[in-house]
Design an enzyme around this catalytic site. Structure first.
Site, short mmCIF file in Angstrom:
data_model
loop_
_atom_site.label_atom_id
_atom_site.label_comp_id
_atom_site.label_asym_id
_atom_site.label_seq_id
_atom_site.Cartn_x
_atom_site.Cartn_y
_atom_site.Cartn_z
N LYS A 1 0.81 -1.22 0.00
CA LYS A 1 0.00 0.00 0.00
C LYS A 1 0.84 1.26 0.00
CE LYS A 1 -4.49 -1.68 1.42
NZ LYS A 1 -5.51 -1.79 2.48
N ARG A 31 -3.94 -9.88 4.84
CA ARG A 31 -4.31 -9.89 3.43
C ARG A 31 -3.11 -9.43 2.60
NH1 ARG A 31 -6.38 -6.19 -0.27
NH2 ARG A 31 -7.94 -7.00 -1.72
C1 8Y4 Z 1 -1.09 -1.22 -3.85
C2 8Y4 Z 1 -1.58 -2.38 -3.35
C3 8Y4 Z 1 -1.87 -0.09 -3.80
C4 8Y4 Z 1 -2.85 -2.45 -2.81
C5 8Y4 Z 1 -3.15 -0.16 -3.28
C6 8Y4 Z 1 -3.64 -1.33 -2.80
C7 8Y4 Z 1 -8.32 -4.01 2.06
C8 8Y4 Z 1 -9.38 -4.79 1.61
C9 8Y4 Z 1 -8.49 -3.75 -0.07
C10 8Y4 Z 1 -8.01 -4.00 3.44
C11 8Y4 Z 1 -9.83 -5.53 3.73
C12 8Y4 Z 1 -5.64 -2.34 -1.81
C13 8Y4 Z 1 -10.47 -5.24 -0.59
C14 8Y4 Z 1 -7.03 -1.91 -1.54
N1 8Y4 Z 1 -7.76 -3.37 0.99
N2 8Y4 Z 1 -10.14 -5.55 2.43
N3 8Y4 Z 1 -9.48 -4.61 0.28
N4 8Y4 Z 1 -8.79 -4.78 4.23
N5 8Y4 Z 1 -10.55 -6.26 4.59
N6 8Y4 Z 1 -4.93 -1.32 -2.32
O1 8Y4 Z 1 -7.10 -3.31 3.93
O2 8Y4 Z 1 -5.24 -3.45 -1.61
S1 8Y4 Z 1 -8.26 -3.19 -1.69
#
Ligand code: 8Y4
Length: 286
Positions: free
Chosen positions: A226, A260
C-alpha cells in the site's frame, strides 16, 4: 478461536494468510494479469489461485471492484459476471476457502450460494440490502473502516483521534450487525489501512492495533504494497515487498488474526519464522 466459514474451519490461534485475487481489468497493483484478449481468463485466475494455495494461503480473497481513487465504477451485473464464476471454480475445482471482497447485496447472496466462506466488505455492510443479505448467508463478515468514499477518501483525511474514531465506527457496525441477526462469533474487524488515512494515521493504527482487540473480534489487516510504503520508503508499487513483510510481521506481533497479502510465499516464511520463535519460547528445554 475457530471461525466457521461454510465447510471450512479456520483456526485463528495463529495468524492466517489471505491471498489477494483481483478480478479487475484496472487494478492498481496486479491488475490485468488475468486478461487474455481483453477478457478475464478463468484458467489464468485458477493458475494463480493454485499457486497461492501451494505457497500457503489459507484464504483467497476474490474482488471484482477496484476501490482505487479514480477507478472505473463497476455495475452490479458486471461485478456478478466477474466474481461469481471465479468463486464457483475456486470452490468446486480447488476446494478453497474463498472470501468475497464486495459491498453488493446480490454478489453477497450469489457468492454464498456458490460456496464462498467469508464476506469481506470495505463498506462494512452499509450499502442498500447488504446487511440483510449478509445476515442470511450465515457466513463470517469482515467489517472495515473507511473515511469518505473511494473517490474522495484520500483528499484530506482528518481525525480528532484516529484510534477512537475507528473503534467507535466498528463498534457501531458490530451493533448494526447484531440488530440484523449477525452474531458476534461471525464478525471480523479491520481498521482499513489506506482508506481515508494519512501516513501518520496508518502508522498510529498499526502501532496501537492491540487496542482494537477490545472490540472482541478477530482483526484482519491489509497493508500489502500500500501507498503508506510508497510514502515511507519512496518506492514504487513493485518495490514494496520488504516493507510489506515488515508490516505483516508488525501486525502479527500486535494481534492480527488474518493478513491480506499479494506475496503469499514470502509472508508465509515470515510467519513460519515467527511461530518457530514462539514455539521455542514455550517449550520445556532439558
Ligand atoms: C497497492 C496495493 C496499492 C494495494 C493499493 C492497494 C483491504 C481490503 C483492499 C483491506 C480488507 C488495496 C479489498 C485496496 N484493501 N479488504 N481490500 N482490508 N478487509 N490497495 O485493507 O489493496 S483493496
Amino acid at each position: 478461536m475457530i471461525l466457521q466459514c461454510a465447510k471450512h474451519c479456520l483456526d485463528l490461534s495463529t495468524p492466517k494468510i489471505m491471498g489477494i485475487l483481483n478480478i479487475t481489468p484496472d487494478s492498481f497493483s496486479d491488475g490485468g494479469s488475468y486478461l487474455q484478449e481483453g477478457r478475464i481468463s478463468l484458467d489464468l485466475v485458477l493458475k494463480r489461485a493454485e499457486q497461492m494455495l501451494a505457497e500457503g494461503a489459507d484464504i483467497l480473497d476474490v474482488g471484482g471492484e477496484s476501490t482505487r481513487p479514480g477507478a472505473a465504477i463497476v455495475s452490479e451485473q458486471e461485478e456478478l459476471d466477474r466474481v461469481i464464476p471465479v468463486v464457483e471454480a475456486l470452490v468446486q475445482k480447488l476446494g478453497a476457502l474463498v472470501s468475497v471482497d464486495t459491498s453488493t447485496a446480490s454478489v453477497i447472496e450469489e457468492s454464498a450460494q456458490k460456496g464462498a466462506g467469508i464476506i469481506n466488505d470495505v463498506r462494512a455492510l452499509m450499502r442498500d440490502g447488504a446487511l440483510g443479505a449478509a445476515a442470511k448467508t450465515g457466513l463470517p463478515i469482515c467489517l472495515m473502516h473507511m473515511q469518505g468514499q473511494p473517490h474522495n477518501m484520500q483528499d484530506a483525511p482528518r481525525y480528532e483521534d484516529v484510534i477512537v474514531e475507528v473503534s467507535e465506527f466498528l463498534q457501531q457496525r458490530i451493533n448494526a450487525c447484531s440488530a440484523a441477526g449477525i452474531t458476534k462469533e461471525r464478525i471480523l474487524i479491520d481498521p482499513g489501512f489506506g482508506f481515508g488515512k494519512t501516513l501518520a494515521h496508518n502508522l498510529a493504527l498499526l502501532a496501537r492495533l492491540p487496542e482494537l482487540a477490545a472490540l472482541g473480534a478477530p482483526i484482519l489487516v491489509g497493508l500489502s504494497r500500500k501507498s503508506l510504503l510508497g510514502q515511507l520508503l519512496n518506492r514504487g508499487v513493485d518495490e514494496r515487498l520488504p516493507g510489506s513483510l515488515a508490516l505483516a510481521l508488525a501486525a502479527a506481533e500486535r494481534g492480527a488474526a488474518i493478513i491480506r497479502v499479494h506475496d503469499v510465499a514470502a509472508t508465509k516464511d515470515v510467519l513460519s519464522v515467527r511461530s518457530a520463535l514462539i514455539n521455542s519460547a514455550i517449550k520445556i528445554h532439558s
